[in-house]
Scaffold this motif. Structure first.
Motif, PDB file in Angstrom:
ATOM      1  N   MET A  71       0.842  -1.184   0.000  1.00 11.24           N
ATOM      2  CA  MET A  71       0.000   0.000   0.000  1.00 11.24           C
ATOM      3  C   MET A  71       0.885   1.245   0.000  1.00 11.24           C
ATOM      4  SD  MET A  71      -3.286   0.402   2.491  1.00 11.24           S
ATOM      5  CE  MET A  71      -3.516  -1.278   2.970  1.00 11.24           C
ATOM      6  N   SER A  72       0.543   2.205  -0.781  1.00 10.88           N
ATOM      7  CA  SER A  72       1.328   3.427  -0.852  1.00 10.88           C
ATOM      8  C   SER A  72       0.943   4.363   0.292  1.00 10.88           C
ATOM      9  CB  SER A  72       1.109   4.122  -2.195  1.00 10.88           C
ATOM     10  OG  SER A  72      -0.202   4.650  -2.248  1.00 10.88           O
ATOM     11  N   ASN A  73       1.754   5.400   0.453  1.00 10.47           N
ATOM     12  CA  ASN A  73       1.478   6.383   1.499  1.00 10.47           C
ATOM     13  C   ASN A  73       0.162   7.109   1.255  1.00 10.47           C
ATOM     14  OD1 ASN A  73       3.754   5.802   2.968  1.00 10.47           O
ATOM     15  ND2 ASN A  73       4.971   7.422   2.042  1.00 10.47           N
ATOM     16  N   ARG A  74      -0.184   7.298  -0.015  1.00 10.06           N
ATOM     17  CA  ARG A  74      -1.447   7.995  -0.326  1.00 10.06           C
ATOM     18  C   ARG A  74      -2.650   7.184   0.116  1.00 10.06           C
ATOM     19  NH1 ARG A  74      -0.440  12.377  -4.518  1.00 10.06           N
ATOM     20  NH2 ARG A  74      -2.517  12.965  -3.883  1.00 10.06           N
ATOM     21  N   LYS A 124      -6.710   6.942   6.777  1.00 13.09           N
ATOM     22  CA  LYS A 124      -6.501   6.317   8.090  1.00 13.09           C
ATOM     23  C   LYS A 124      -5.760   7.280   9.026  1.00 13.09           C
ATOM     24  CE  LYS A 124      -4.634   2.150  10.177  1.00 13.09           C
ATOM     25  NZ  LYS A 124      -3.930   0.889   9.941  1.00 13.09           N
ATOM     26  N   LYS A 125      -4.740   7.931   8.507  1.00 14.74           N
ATOM     27  CA  LYS A 125      -3.995   8.897   9.319  1.00 14.74           C
ATOM     28  C   LYS A 125      -4.864  10.101   9.676  1.00 14.74           C
ATOM     29  CE  LYS A 125       0.692   7.830   7.800  1.00 14.74           C
ATOM     30  NZ  LYS A 125       1.914   8.362   7.180  1.00 14.74           N
ATOM     31  N   GLY A 126      -5.731  10.497   8.756  1.00 13.15           N
ATOM     32  CA  GLY A 126      -6.635  11.617   9.034  1.00 13.15           C
ATOM     33  C   GLY A 126      -7.601  11.291  10.164  1.00 13.15           C
ATOM     34  N   ARG A 127      -8.144  10.076  10.147  1.00 15.84           N
ATOM     35  CA  ARG A 127      -9.034   9.667  11.238  1.00 15.84           C
ATOM     36  C   ARG A 127      -8.287   9.621  12.560  1.00 15.84           C
ATOM     37  NH1 ARG A 127     -11.075   6.402   7.113  1.00 15.84           N
ATOM     38  NH2 ARG A 127      -9.688   4.669   7.659  1.00 15.84           N
ATOM     39  N   ARG A 128      -7.054   9.116  12.519  1.00 17.81           N
ATOM     40  CA  ARG A 128      -6.253   9.052  13.742  1.00 17.81           C
ATOM     41  C   ARG A 128      -5.993  10.458  14.285  1.00 17.81           C
ATOM     42  NH1 ARG A 128      -1.160   6.252  12.558  1.00 17.81           N
ATOM     43  NH2 ARG A 128      -2.510   4.445  12.459  1.00 17.81           N
ATOM     44  N   TYR A 145       0.963  17.128   9.826  1.00 18.36           N
ATOM     45  CA  TYR A 145       2.125  17.439   8.996  1.00 18.36           C
ATOM     46  C   TYR A 145       2.520  16.234   8.153  1.00 18.36           C
ATOM     47  CZ  TYR A 145       6.959  18.266   7.651  1.00 18.36           C
ATOM     48  OH  TYR A 145       8.120  18.377   6.942  1.00 18.36           O
ATOM     49  N   GLN A 146       2.502  15.037   8.737  1.00 16.49           N
ATOM     50  CA  GLN A 146       2.820  13.823   7.993  1.00 16.49           C
ATOM     51  C   GLN A 146       1.819  13.591   6.867  1.00 16.49           C
ATOM     52  OE1 GLN A 146       2.951  10.789  10.994  1.00 16.49           O
ATOM     53  NE2 GLN A 146       5.164  10.986  11.248  1.00 16.49           N
ATOM     54  N   ILE A 147       0.549  13.839   7.129  1.00 20.94           N
ATOM     55  CA  ILE A 147      -0.474  13.696   6.089  1.00 20.94           C
ATOM     56  C   ILE A 147      -0.187  14.665   4.949  1.00 20.94           C
ATOM     57  CG2 ILE A 147      -2.919  14.019   5.568  1.00 20.94           C
ATOM     58  CD1 ILE A 147      -3.469  13.140   8.489  1.00 20.94           C
ATOM     59  N   TRP A 148       0.111  15.897   5.283  1.00 19.38           N
ATOM     60  CA  TRP A 148       0.414  16.902   4.258  1.00 19.38           C
ATOM     61  C   TRP A 148       1.635  16.489   3.445  1.00 19.38           C
ATOM     62  CZ3 TRP A 148       4.771  20.171   4.034  1.00 19.38           C
ATOM     63  CH2 TRP A 148       4.708  21.137   3.027  1.00 19.38           C
TER      64      TRP A 148
END
Length: 70
Positions: free
Chosen positions: A1-4, A9-13, A61-64
């Motif tokens: 799975m890619s980071n995109r 999932k990261k946004g929900r977290r 920041y990681q999501i961005w």
């Protein structure tokens, strides 16, 4: 799975961290007023809440960064 693929999932977290930290902070402030917590203890809880919000900022920041393809 890619980071995109991990972005939702990261946004929900990040959202859960922000909401949880906010609820914790409000509740501990109300409890501290009612129970008469010392100023030092209130400061400690404020710093814990600040750490939670900073952690959420780091997640955002990681999501961005992931969405920009880095």
């Amino acid at each position: 799975m890619s980071n995109r693929d991990q972005v939702p999932k990261k946004g929900r977290r990040a959202g859960l961290v922000i909401a949880g930290t906010g609820v914790f902070w409000v509740l501990i402030t109300l409890i501290g007023e009612k129970e008469g917590f010392s100023t030092e203890l209130r400061l400690a809880f404020d710093l814990v809440a600040l750490a939670g919000f900073l952690f959420a900022f780091w997640l955002i920041y990681q999501i961005w960064r992931d969405s920009r393809g880095n």
